[in-house]
Design a protein around this motif. Structure first.
Motif, PDB file in Angstrom:
ATOM      1  N   GLU A 296       9.793  -5.216   1.552  1.00 42.92           N
ATOM      2  CA  GLU A 296       9.707  -4.532   2.744  1.00 42.92           C
ATOM      3  C   GLU A 296       9.736  -5.501   3.993  1.00 42.92           C
ATOM      4  O   GLU A 296      10.393  -5.276   4.912  1.00 42.92           O
TER       5      GLU A 296
ATOM      6  N   GLY B 285       1.067   4.154   3.596  1.00 49.94           N
ATOM      7  CA  GLY B 285       0.994   3.422   2.571  1.00 49.94           C
ATOM      8  C   GLY B 285      -0.115   2.388   3.075  1.00 49.94           C
ATOM      9  O   GLY B 285      -1.068   2.794   4.119  1.00 49.94           O
ATOM     10  N   GLU B 286      -0.310   1.138   2.347  1.00 47.99           N
ATOM     11  CA  GLU B 286      -1.592   0.133   2.626  1.00 47.99           C
ATOM     12  C   GLU B 286      -0.589  -0.937   3.694  1.00 47.99           C
ATOM     13  O   GLU B 286      -0.876  -0.798   4.792  1.00 47.99           O
ATOM     14  N   GLN B 287       0.299  -1.490   3.160  1.00 46.49           N
ATOM     15  CA  GLN B 287       0.604  -2.536   3.916  1.00 46.49           C
ATOM     16  C   GLN B 287       2.230  -3.242   3.250  1.00 46.49           C
ATOM     17  O   GLN B 287       2.168  -2.946   2.039  1.00 46.49           O
TER      18      GLN B 287
ATOM     19  N   HIS C   1      -2.050   5.187  -4.726  1.00 40.78           N
ATOM     20  CA  HIS C   1      -1.255   4.113  -4.242  1.00 40.78           C
ATOM     21  C   HIS C   1      -0.142   3.869  -5.198  1.00 40.78           C
ATOM     22  O   HIS C   1      -0.554   3.577  -6.538  1.00 40.78           O
TER      23      HIS C   1
ATOM     24  N   ASN D 156       2.915   2.529   7.019  1.00 43.61           N
ATOM     25  CA  ASN D 156       1.769   1.704   6.574  1.00 43.61           C
ATOM     26  C   ASN D 156       0.728   1.820   7.321  1.00 43.61           C
ATOM     27  O   ASN D 156       0.690   1.980   8.986  1.00 43.61           O
TER      28      ASN D 156
ATOM     29  N   PRO E 110       9.612   0.456   5.231  1.00 37.58           N
ATOM     30  CA  PRO E 110       8.479   0.847   4.190  1.00 37.58           C
ATOM     31  C   PRO E 110       8.887   1.167   2.672  1.00 37.58           C
ATOM     32  O   PRO E 110      10.010   1.805   2.915  1.00 37.58           O
ATOM     33  N   PHE E 111       8.469   0.985   1.829  1.00 38.52           N
ATOM     34  CA  PHE E 111       8.473   1.325   0.484  1.00 38.52           C
ATOM     35  C   PHE E 111      10.052   1.219  -0.157  1.00 38.52           C
ATOM     36  O   PHE E 111      10.615   2.190  -0.298  1.00 38.52           O
TER      37      PHE E 111
HETATM   38  N1  URA Z   1       3.029  -0.732  -0.380  1.00 38.10           N
HETATM   39  C1  URA Z   1       2.778  -0.354   0.673  1.00 38.10           C
HETATM   40  O1  URA Z   1       1.680   0.147   0.782  1.00 38.10           O
HETATM   41  N2  URA Z   1       3.786  -0.087   1.485  1.00 38.10           N
HETATM   42  C2  URA Z   1       4.697  -0.485   1.326  1.00 38.10           C
HETATM   43  O2  URA Z   1       5.654  -0.273   2.314  1.00 38.10           O
HETATM   44  C3  URA Z   1       5.164  -1.317   0.123  1.00 38.10           C
HETATM   45  C4  URA Z   1       4.260  -1.275  -0.809  1.00 38.10           C
END
Ligand code: URA
Length: 217
Positions: free
Chosen positions: A60, A53-55, A175, A93, A66-67
């Motif tokens: 989280e 993912g991104e961050q 995303h 991420n 994550p997520f």
């Molecule tokens: N968005 C992301 O990119 N990563 C996460 O862990 C949560 C939301």
């Protein structure tokens, strides 16, 4: 070894638990100062597929995984519909700290800048080296461009397999937060279906890999 399209000066080594510990103490960019903790990747040490993912978001950041917030819930639904079992995958991420600005008491997500992404790339490179997934999925532009270069566009190039370092292949897709943010319901639904279709390709590729490894055993 999977080479990212963007440079990484030094790739930390060690088992995932060691990398997680080292990343927890990372001070290579300023994001650690205001975040609760480093959110390292999660999943089996030899997962056949890695989703990037991104961050981390606010939830989280608090959970240290994550997520797990709204984007994670949408991703879970899409994975289930696509026939992917989250427990078999490694989720991580591109950037491992939550970045935000305060609006009153609310912590509003802010995108990590190029220098912060560059400082954090070592951890993603280390996770890829360690886990050695056969399939890599970039969720959103930040991950996609880290994997495939700055010219990559999700809107026109999503869902297409590319060689990363044979036999490793990667693709990028929407995303889940981008899907959630789409203002028109119709477009949001269409993007969600595209996300599911792209993840279904991953499920099919995983099934083919499992058949191959079964056949060579
Ligand atoms: N968005 C992301 O990119 N990563 C996460 O862990 C949560 C939301």
């Amino acid at each position: 070894m999977i080479a990212l399209a963007k440079p990484v000066e030094h790739v930390p080594t060690g088992r995932l638990a060691t990398l997680r510990r080292k990343a927890a103490d990372c001070r290579d960019c300023p994001l650690w100062r205001h975040a609760t903790q480093t959110v390292f990747g999660q999943g089996p040490a030899r997962a056949p597929a890695m989703l990037i993912g991104e961050q981390p978001g606010a939830q989280e950041d608090l959970a240290g995984a994550p997520f797990v917030g709204p984007a994670g819930q949408l991703l879970d639904r899409a994975m289930a519909e696509a026939g992917l079992d989250r427990r078999a995958l490694y989720l991580t991420n591109t950037v491992k700290h939550f970045k935000y600005e305060l609006r009153g008491k609310a912590r509003l997500h802010k995108r990590a800048n190029a220098a912060e992404q560059a400082a954090c790339r070592q951890w993603l490179a280390a996770e890829l080296d360690r886990v050695q997934p056969r399939l890599v999925v970039g969720l959103g532009a930040m991950a996609a461009q880290t994997l495939f270069g700055n010219a990559f566009r999700i809107s026109t190039q999503r869902g297409q397999w590319r060689d990363l370092a044979s036999p490793v292949r990667g693709l990028a897709t929407w995303h889940p937060s981008a899907v959630l943010r789409m203002p028109r319901e119709e477009r949001r639904h269409a993007a969600y279906l595209e996300l599911v279709a792209d993840l279904h390709q991953v499920a099919l590729a995983l099934a083919a890999l499992a058949r191959q490894t079964g056949a060579t055993r």
